[in-house]
Design a protein around this motif. Structure first.
Motif, PDB file in Angstrom:
ATOM      1  N   TRP A   1      -8.660   7.116  -4.725  1.00  0.00           N
ATOM      2  CA  TRP A   1      -7.200   7.098  -4.677  1.00  0.00           C
ATOM      3  C   TRP A   1      -6.615   5.959  -5.489  1.00  0.00           C
ATOM      4  N   TRP A   2      -7.361   4.855  -5.618  1.00  0.00           N
ATOM      5  CA  TRP A   2      -6.852   3.683  -6.325  1.00  0.00           C
ATOM      6  C   TRP A   2      -6.604   3.964  -7.805  1.00  0.00           C
TER       7      TRP A   2
ATOM      8  N   TRP B   1       1.586   9.421  -6.311  1.00  0.00           N
ATOM      9  CA  TRP B   1       1.504   9.026  -4.906  1.00  0.00           C
ATOM     10  C   TRP B   1       1.705  10.179  -3.933  1.00  0.00           C
TER      11      TRP B   1
ATOM     12  N   ASP C   1      -2.804   2.760   5.999  1.00  0.00           N
ATOM     13  CA  ASP C   1      -3.890   3.724   5.798  1.00  0.00           C
ATOM     14  C   ASP C   1      -4.914   3.178   4.813  1.00  0.00           C
ATOM     15  N   LEU C   2      -4.413   2.565   3.745  1.00  0.00           N
ATOM     16  CA  LEU C   2      -5.315   2.067   2.709  1.00  0.00           C
ATOM     17  C   LEU C   2      -6.228   0.968   3.238  1.00  0.00           C
TER      18      LEU C   2
ATOM     19  N   ILE D   1      -5.975  -5.772  -2.084  1.00  0.00           N
ATOM     20  CA  ILE D   1      -4.933  -4.778  -1.780  1.00  0.00           C
ATOM     21  C   ILE D   1      -3.707  -5.011  -2.652  1.00  0.00           C
TER      22      ILE D   1
ATOM     23  N   TRP E   1     -12.599   2.783  -0.118  1.00  0.00           N
ATOM     24  CA  TRP E   1     -12.112   1.644  -0.909  1.00  0.00           C
ATOM     25  C   TRP E   1     -12.984   0.410  -0.681  1.00  0.00           C
TER      26      TRP E   1
ATOM     27  N   VAL F   1      -2.910   6.342  -7.307  1.00  0.00           N
ATOM     28  CA  VAL F   1      -1.790   6.092  -6.409  1.00  0.00           C
ATOM     29  C   VAL F   1      -0.583   5.476  -7.096  1.00  0.00           C
TER      30      VAL F   1
ATOM     31  N   ASP G   1      -4.749  -3.032  -5.798  1.00  0.00           N
ATOM     32  CA  ASP G   1      -4.891  -1.576  -5.729  1.00  0.00           C
ATOM     33  C   ASP G   1      -3.829  -0.879  -4.890  1.00  0.00           C
ATOM     34  N   GLY G   2      -3.165  -1.585  -3.992  1.00  0.00           N
ATOM     35  CA  GLY G   2      -2.345  -0.902  -2.989  1.00  0.00           C
ATOM     36  C   GLY G   2      -0.847  -0.950  -3.172  1.00  0.00           C
TER      37      GLY G   2
ATOM     38  N   LEU H   1      -9.385   6.954   3.470  1.00  0.00           N
ATOM     39  CA  LEU H   1      -8.887   6.086   2.396  1.00  0.00           C
ATOM     40  C   LEU H   1      -9.531   4.707   2.428  1.00  0.00           C
ATOM     41  N   ALA H   2      -9.513   4.065   3.605  1.00  0.00           N
ATOM     42  CA  ALA H   2     -10.009   2.695   3.690  1.00  0.00           C
ATOM     43  C   ALA H   2     -11.522   2.591   3.482  1.00  0.00           C
TER      44      ALA H   2
END
Length: 420
Positions: free
Chosen positions: A150-151, A158, A331-332, A306, A342, A154, A309-310, A338-339
């Motif tokens: 996802w990174w 998104w 969530d990330l 984070i 990552w 996103v 990437d977040g 997701l987590a």
């Protein structure tokens, strides 16, 4: 190795900024207390002064006043053994030594948080025992299955990560927050100002990404997490400001210079560690405790990662794009799938030999993170305790547990400097 100049500058700025905030509160301006999982960008765009709840909790803990603050919470009739990190600000109002807390937290007129659980709502509702304090809650929506890696997607795509319905709901709540703030502060929201704030944040976080990538690739590590955490997070609490972007640039340039110079925290680095979970603000020396004797260094924390990437989001509508930043931020960090994927990626890119995973009672997906890391071949030490409760940390024997864990890892790296 001396402390990073970027860290020293960030800490000095925060002290000066907090003095200014206290002066604004004394002059009658409405102050907001906002949880880290709720949009601060709207407040910045409207020039509403605010304090981030988790930052203030870190100050309380660093000043060794968490125990006293939790006792105040218990004295008010609230639980002191759950959501400790969330309630420290509430309890800190009753701490005897307010001068130790930089003069004390000004009374907020507004508190803002996402309802990540029933307990979170109750924590922030407790502030409204004072009729002058108003609470604005954001709904908590459920995580959806998302594409792998996802990174990589996103920042632009998104909707495929979080879902259009979730984003639409939070965008509407953003508009409600704007009306709420206009009514209570007398300030006027300007969409173009929010657009500028969002652009500055993307620039800041792109710099953080470049810094993270430098640290990930360096062998041995040139910086301690005890330096990068404040150098990243203090500017994070000032996201959308010119200063925040400049601070991220300064950190990047300093880390790049250290990498070019071949600097090393531990020249004979034998064990690379990853810290998953919230920071131990009351004992940051613990991160350095194993360097000299065991050659073990913490090379990773979630704070720089984070940020990298977040938080980066690009879109035409800043209100909707802001919703895309916050609707899934927890969530990330905590929710499967997701987590876990990552953390596995970050463990691999940083070449860690082991993970110390601090698990608080409000992190429901923690076991999935541990299992994913172990399935990827990364040893994990789980420590179940709140970073904000000295009683729980003492029971967990954090330092002793980590020392024993590191001893089991030995020299886990191959000739290329990566984990075997």
């Amino acid at each position: 190795m001396s402390r990073l100049a970027a860290t020293t500058a960030a800490l000095a700025h925060q002290r000066e900024w907090f003095g200014t905030l206290r002066a604004r509160a004394a002059a009658g301006e409405v102050i907001a207390l906002v949880n880290a999982d709720a949009p601060q960008e709207i407040l910045r765009a409207m020039d509403v002064p605010y304090v981030v709840n988790q930052w203030w909790a870190s100050v309380v803990t660093a000043k060794q006043l968490a125990g006293e603050s939790l006792a105040v919470v218990a004295g008010l009739g609230h639980p002191d053994d759950s959501r400790q990190y969330d309630v420290l600000a509430l309890g800190s109002r009753g701490v005897a030594d307010q001068e130790a807390l930089w003069g004390g937290l000004p009374k907020p007129g507004i508190v803002i948080a996402e309802l990540s659980g029933d307990a979170t709502g109750k924590v922030f509702e407790a502030w409204t025992d004072d009729p002058d304090v108003a609470f604005f809650p954001y709904e908590r929506t459920a995580a959806l299955p998302a594409p792998e890696r996802w990174w990589d997607e996103v920042a632009h795509d998104w909707s495929s990560i979080f879902g259009a319905d979730r984003i639409a709901l939070m965008a509407e709540e953003n508009r409600e927050l704007i009306a709420f703030l206009e009514e209570r502060t007398g300030r006027t929201f300007e969409l173009e100002r929010l657009r500028t704030v969002m652009d500055l944040i993307n620039e800041q976080e792109e710099l953080n990404r470049r810094t993270r990538d430098l640290v990930a690739a360096a062998r041995p590590t040139p910086v301690r997490v005890t330096d990068t955490i404040p150098a990243v997070m203090i500017p994070q609490w000032h996201r959308g400001s010119e200063w925040g972007r400049a601070a991220a640039q300064a950190l990047h340039d300093e880390v790049a210079a250290l990498v070019d110079a071949g600097a090393a925290v531990v020249p004979e680095e034998r064990v690379r560690l990853m810290w998953v979970g919230r920071g131990l603000w009351g004992d940051t020396a613990l991160y350095r405790r194993f360097e000299e004797e065991l050659g073990a260094v913490f090379v990773w924390s979630m704070y720089l990662a984070i940020a990298a990437d977040g938080y980066i989001r690009y879109g035409d509508d800043p209100i909707e794009t802001l919703a895309a930043r916050f609707v899934g931020v927890t969530d990330l960090l905590y929710a499967p799938p997701l987590a876990p994927q990552w953390y596995v990626k970050e463990a691999a890119t940083h070449g860690v030999d082991g993970v110390v995973h601090l698990v608080a009672d409000d992190v429901a997906g923690a076991r999935f993170i541990t299992l994913a890391l172990e399935e990827a071949g990364v040893p994990v030490l789980e420590i179940r305790a709140s970073n904000a409760d000295p009683r729980a940390l003492e029971r967990a024997d954090v330092g002793g547990s980590i020392a024993r864990f590191v001893a089991t890892l030995g020299d886990g790296r191959g000739e290329d400097g990566g984990r075997r």
